[in-house]
Design an enzyme around this catalytic site. Structure first.
Site: not given
Ligand code: IVH
Length: 694
Positions: A55, A104, A134, A136, A199, A315
């Site tokens: 509010a 990926l 991280e 996904k 994302e 990563k």
């Molecule tokens: S890094 C060059 N980090 O997964 C690095 N991608 O299967 C590319 N995604 O197209 C992405 N969570 O849309 C990265 N923590 C994350 C992610 C992530 C989801 C998606 C992203 C990518 C897809 C690949």
């Protein structure tokens, strides 16, 4: 004594001063309010940690709206009131990415992940490499460009090289800042031009709400949150997108001068400080074992999240090592996805329904007692064909294990025969119907085929499916021609074949359910635009059996025209790379069918592209040259300038580096111009660009 004139002058001066002062005060107050609101939005939407009640927040927003309504000159594009300020999109605008949005590589086991680590360590020449793990998130990737600290452009991934511009829709996402936090920029030693990647997702609750609403409206439900997020961000109307409550998690920062950031974990920290929502569940891992531990932990905990994840992304933490390792055409070598196995649940099949597809194929679908699979309620699962039902040994009434992987359609994995005894009496066998459940046409199962098909050429179910296929995104891309509308158009005899789409008129459309004048106009605009689609799309859209996107493209490229393709003999077709006897026969049969010949003539009369257009690049005059555009140009929009440069073989990127050949500076250029000067990059004005292009 003062004259009357000088008195009036003084009064005017005083009044002007007063107006100026009060305007300054107003200005200050709006800025103060905006700052407060931005901070609270960030706490609420990005950090999930609000400080004030809803509010109180609404009151601040109302006050800001009131001030801005009182004096429109106070409105700024990054004001929190401007999230739904933009115009609807007029169709789809393609935009090339400055750096490709890569995918990926996937791993599915500990073994494969250790293998990835071994490759990384070998490349780095080290015994141990640090990683960041991280979650996904399972949504749609999007890249967002900021210029001079302001959100300028948001583009979906598309094919990785070119995506769709969705800026106005992205502005409705409350966790995405419209402007960057200046002091955080300065602290991170970053310029105000940068690009972030992340994302777009839809939380499980929002997903269920949207689907419930769609069900009420008789619209097809989204299969999963990923499809819903992707469909929503691409919608034409920002005000509708705003209601969808999309979210954006940021996981990557792209800046030219990456120098100040030595580690990926710093990039994540910087993104948070800049105002982005970064998924809080990430971990700095000293080696791959710790990363594996993170994967295991979240596999067990994933159900507790209010959104879907399909794995973990691992990563390399060192940015220097990332650059050294580089990428393949598809994916970076310094990151990998660890994908979770499909989730399973047990439920009961209470009925088996039979659906009729575009080719007339009958598909049995299990209707299930609704069961939650990772936050999504599943109530149907495909059974593919009669043989599959037999292979599973499935009876109506059976308890089954269903599974939903990364893909769209849940499937039945096996029957739980153990509890059958108790249930036995109520179980029924499934038999494929001998008549089409839609038109009662004859059903035939050809020898050697698994599918049973309805052979009635005029079966409305087949027609509906072929229209949906024709209009779908990768084919004629007619946005708005969806399931509910096609049902009405076919049932109302407005569409008897796909060519009829081009005869639709506003007067007949506006009488349909949920179709106002505006939607009718939009749809007709989309239909009109679709006439421009290339020959390969038209060939794909015809729905010839075994002719997918790639084959259609090969055929269009080889024959160059619909007529040459239609008259090609079986042997000529087989001469096309990747076209075997089965595909060639199917193409011959299609064009031999009198009904299809008539359809082709109708589509020709509707002026669809029957000739292969020459490739987009007209010459290679600017081949290899890289351009960056900044400021406003007089005679072109950014997109037009970009297209012209690309037609001449040049490339347009988003940020200036030593590799940039030209920076084109229009009026009111941004910091890119300064950067170009500093790096000694050649600067062109609009006239010089013109002469380069002509
Ligand atoms: S890094 C060059 N980090 O997964 C690095 N991608 O299967 C590319 N995604 O197209 C992405 N969570 O849309 C990265 N923590 C994350 C992610 C992530 C989801 C998606 C992203 C990518 C897809 C690949």
């Amino acid at each position: 004594m003062q004259s009357a004139a000088s008195c009036a002058c003084l009064r005017r001066l005083l009044r002007n001063n007063f107006v100026k002062r009060s305007q300054q005060q107003l200005h200050k107050e709006t800025e103060r309010l905006r700052e407060q609101i931005r901070r609270h939005e960030h706490r609420y939407y990005a950090l999930d940690d609000p400080e004030i009640s809803d509010a109180e927040f609404d009151r601040l927003m109302e006050r800001l709206k009131a001030l801005e309504t009182q004096d429109a000159s106070l409105i700024r594009p990054d004001s929190p009131t401007q999230r739904v300020g933009g115009k609807p999109r007029e169709g789809v605008t393609q935009a090339a990415h400055s750096t490709p949005l890569l995918s990926l590589d996937n791993t599915y086991s500990q073994q494969e992940l250790l293998e990835f680590d071994r490759r990384v360590r070998e490349g780095a020449g080290k015994d141990r490499v640090e990683y960041v793990a991280e979650l996904k998130m399972d949504g749609m990737s999007m890249t967002v460009l900021y210029e001079r600290g302001l959100l300028r452009r948001a583009v979906t991934r598309g094919d990785g090289a070119v995506g769709e511009e969705v800026t106005e829709n992205a502005r409705t996402i409350r966790s995405l800042p419209l402007s960057l936090n200046r002091s955080a920029l300065a602290k991170a030693k970053l310029g105000p031009d940068l690009e972030v990647r992340g994302e777009v997702i839809l939380g499980s609750k929002a997903f269920e709400r949207i689907n419930a609403e769609r069900e009420r409206q008789g619209l097809a439900k989204f299969a999963n949150p990923r499809n819903a997020a992707a469909g929503s961000i691409r919608m034409l109307e920002p005000s509708v997108v705003a209601e969808r409550r999309l979210d954006f998690f940021c996981y990557g920062l792209l800046v030219d001068a990456r120098a100040p950031l030595a580690e990926h974990r710093q990039a994540l920290g910087t993104l948070s400080a800049l105002g982005f929502k970064v998924n809080p569940h990430w971990r700095h891992c000293r080696d791959i074992e710790q990363a594996l531990e993170f994967c295991r932990e979240w596999e067990a905990k994933r159900e507790s999240l209010p959104y879907e994840i399909d794995g973990v992304v691992i990563k390399v933490n060192s940015i220097a090592l990332q650059s050294e390792m580089g990428a393949t055409a598809k994916a970076p070598r310094w990151a990998v996805a660890y994908k979770y196995a499909a989730r399973q649940a047990v439920t009961r099949v209470h009925q088996i329904e039979v659906q009729v597809g575009r080719t007339g194929a009958l598909t049995p679908v299990a209707l299930l007692e609704p069961v939650s699979l990772g936050g999504v309620t599943v109530s149907r699962a495909t059974l593919h064909n009669e043989d599959e039902v037999r292979r599973l040994g499935l009876k109506i009434g059976d308890a089954v294990v269903v599974e939903r992987g990364g893909d769209v359609i849940p499937k039945v994995v096996r029957v739980e025969t153990a509890g059958r005894a108790k249930h036995g009496g109520k179980l029924r066998d499934f038999r494929m119907p001998s008549r089409c459940p839609v038109c009662e046409g004859r059903v035939v199962r050809e020898e050697g085929e698994v599918a049973s098909r309805c052979v009635n050429a005029n079966c409305p179910a087949k027609l509906k499916e072929s229209i949906l296929h024709f209009a779908s995104r990768k084919m004629m891309n007619i946005d708005g021609l969806g399931e509910a509308l096609v049902d009405q158009l076919v049932d109302g005899k407005l569409l008897r074949n796909v060519a009829d789409i081009y005869q639709l008129r506003e007067e007949s459309l506006i009488h349909l359910e949920r179709m106002g004048r505006k939607s009718a106009e939009n749809l007709l605009g989309e239909i009109e635009k679709s006439r421009e689609n290339s020959l390969e799309r038209v060939v794909f859209a015809l729905g010839i059996r075994f002719v997918g996107e790639r084959t259609a493209s090969l055929l269009a490229g080889h024959f160059g025209s619909m007529d040459k393709l239609a008259s090609a003999a079986q042997e000529e077709l087989e001469a096309v790379p990747e076209v075997g006897p089965k595909v060639a026969a199917s193409i011959c049969n299609f064009f031999r069918e009198p009904q299809n010949q008539k359809l082709i003539e109708r589509l020709r009369a509707e002026r669809l592209q029957f000739e292969q257009k020459s490739k987009a690049v007209k010459s290679a005059r600017l081949a290899g040259a890289t351009f960056v555009l900044t400021g406003e140009l007089k005679s072109y929009t950014r997109e037009e300038a970009k297209q012209k440069i690309e037609q001449e073989g040049g490339r347009v990127t988003g940020s200036v580096s030593k590799k940039t050949d030209y920076v084109v500076a229009g009026s009111d250029p941004g910091s890119k111009l300064e950067k170009a000067r500093a790096l000694g990059v050649k600067i062109l004005d609009e006239a010089q660009l013109d002469s380069l292009l002509q």
